[in-house]
Scaffold this motif. Structure first.
Motif, short mmCIF file in Angstrom:
data_model
loop_
_atom_site.label_atom_id
_atom_site.label_comp_id
_atom_site.label_asym_id
_atom_site.label_seq_id
_atom_site.Cartn_x
_atom_site.Cartn_y
_atom_site.Cartn_z
N GLN A 191 0.80 -1.22 0.00
CA GLN A 191 0.00 0.00 0.00
C GLN A 191 0.83 1.28 0.00
N ARG A 192 1.91 1.32 0.77
CA ARG A 192 2.63 2.56 1.04
C ARG A 192 3.87 2.68 0.16
N ILE A 215 3.82 10.70 -2.21
CA ILE A 215 3.64 9.47 -1.45
C ILE A 215 2.21 8.98 -1.63
N THR A 216 2.03 7.67 -1.52
CA THR A 216 0.72 7.04 -1.61
C THR A 216 0.55 6.07 -0.45
N THR A 217 -0.68 5.95 0.02
CA THR A 217 -1.00 4.95 1.06
C THR A 217 -2.09 4.01 0.58
N ASP A 218 -2.45 4.11 -0.71
CA ASP A 218 -3.53 3.27 -1.25
C ASP A 218 -3.14 2.62 -2.58
#
Length: 273
Positions: free
Chosen positions: A241-242, A264-267
């Motif tokens: 995810q991250r 940045i991405t968390t999904d």
């Protein structure tokens, strides 16, 4: 996709903890590398074993955390540019050379670079392979610039002894002229053993994502800088995810003023900050 380049050095970035109440402070140290040519990819197996590769057939290895390096003999002399490298320990590693047609190759060593076995030789004169990643010691994925009307993604399940080009129905349809920057070996990365990401450069700065070890792929558009010579240049994921991505205009490395270049991405790459 070839990129402009200049200079050559290795940098070790360590994290030093200064008391429990303070966040980790990064510490950067320049290291002599035993290489005279440009280095473009580095892979740290652990805190001690580090491999790096680059132009003029260069592969170097450290077994003491970067304090000393040894230059390893590679196939084809100095005629190849090894734009990516992946190792599983001090003895076993893969190197990918980038270039049009037969200059794109994958080799593997199991004896610390004493000998290398050719595992893939690109027969498509319109294809140019950029980078690869392994989710385990046996399964891996390689990506190359689109040749006419097809996206080029290779996959192996036998430690690279055979590489199979995925069918057009299993991969995203390419944008005109779509490819990746063969600059750091980070255009293909694994989030975990089954989750794989591909970062494309020009023209669309897209993300390809697979959740089944590279068998099938979906796409995500991103808000990063894009253009004729601009797009995503590297990814890193802590898990499925991250992740973090970087982008830029490769033709204006010293003057590029674009703002959408780090995110940045968390999904899993659906949205970016």
């Amino acid at each position: 996709m070839s990129t402009p380049s200049r200079g050559s050095l290795l940098v070790l970035c360590a994290v030093a903890t200064v008391g429990r109440a303070q966040p980790p402070a990064p510490r950067v140290t320049e290291l002599p590398s035993a290489a005279s040519a440009l280095l473009q990819a580095v892979h740290a197996v652990n805190a001690q074993v580090v491999w790096a590769s680059g132009h003029k057939g260069t592969v170097v290895r450290s077994r003491d955390g970067g304090r000393s390096w040894e230059r390893l003999e590679t196939p084809a002399g100095d005629s190849l540019e090894f734009r990516d490298i992946h190792a599983v320990h001090a003895d076993t590693a893969w190197i990918l050379s980038a270039g049009s047609g037969p200059k794109s190759r994958i080799y593997r060593t199991t004896n610390g670079g004493a000998t290398w076995r050719l595992q893939f030789l690109n027969a498509d004169t319109a294809a140019f392979y950029d980078c690869f990643s392994f989710g385990s010691s046996t399964t891996g994925v390689a990506y190359g610039d689109a040749s006419p009307q097809r996206t080029n993604i290779l996959r192996t399940e036998d430690a690279g002894r055979t590489w199979k080009l995925l069918a057009p129905t299993a991969v995203p349809a390419p944008l005109p002229g779509e490819g990746a920057f063969a600059a750091s070996g980070l255009c293909v990365v694994h989030g975990d053993a089954n989750t794989v990401y591909i970062a494309t450069g020009s023209p669309g700065a897209r993300i390809f994502r697979s959740r089944d070890g590279g068998r099938r792929w979906t796409t995500e558009n991103t808000p990063f800088a894009r253009g004729i010579s601009a797009g995503l240049s590297g990814l890193s994921f802590a898990d499925a995810q991250r992740g973090i991505a970087v982008a830029g205009d490769m033709s204006r490395l010293r003057t590029d003023s674009a703002q959408s270049v780090v995110g940045i991405t968390t999904d899993s790459g659906r949205t970016w900050s």
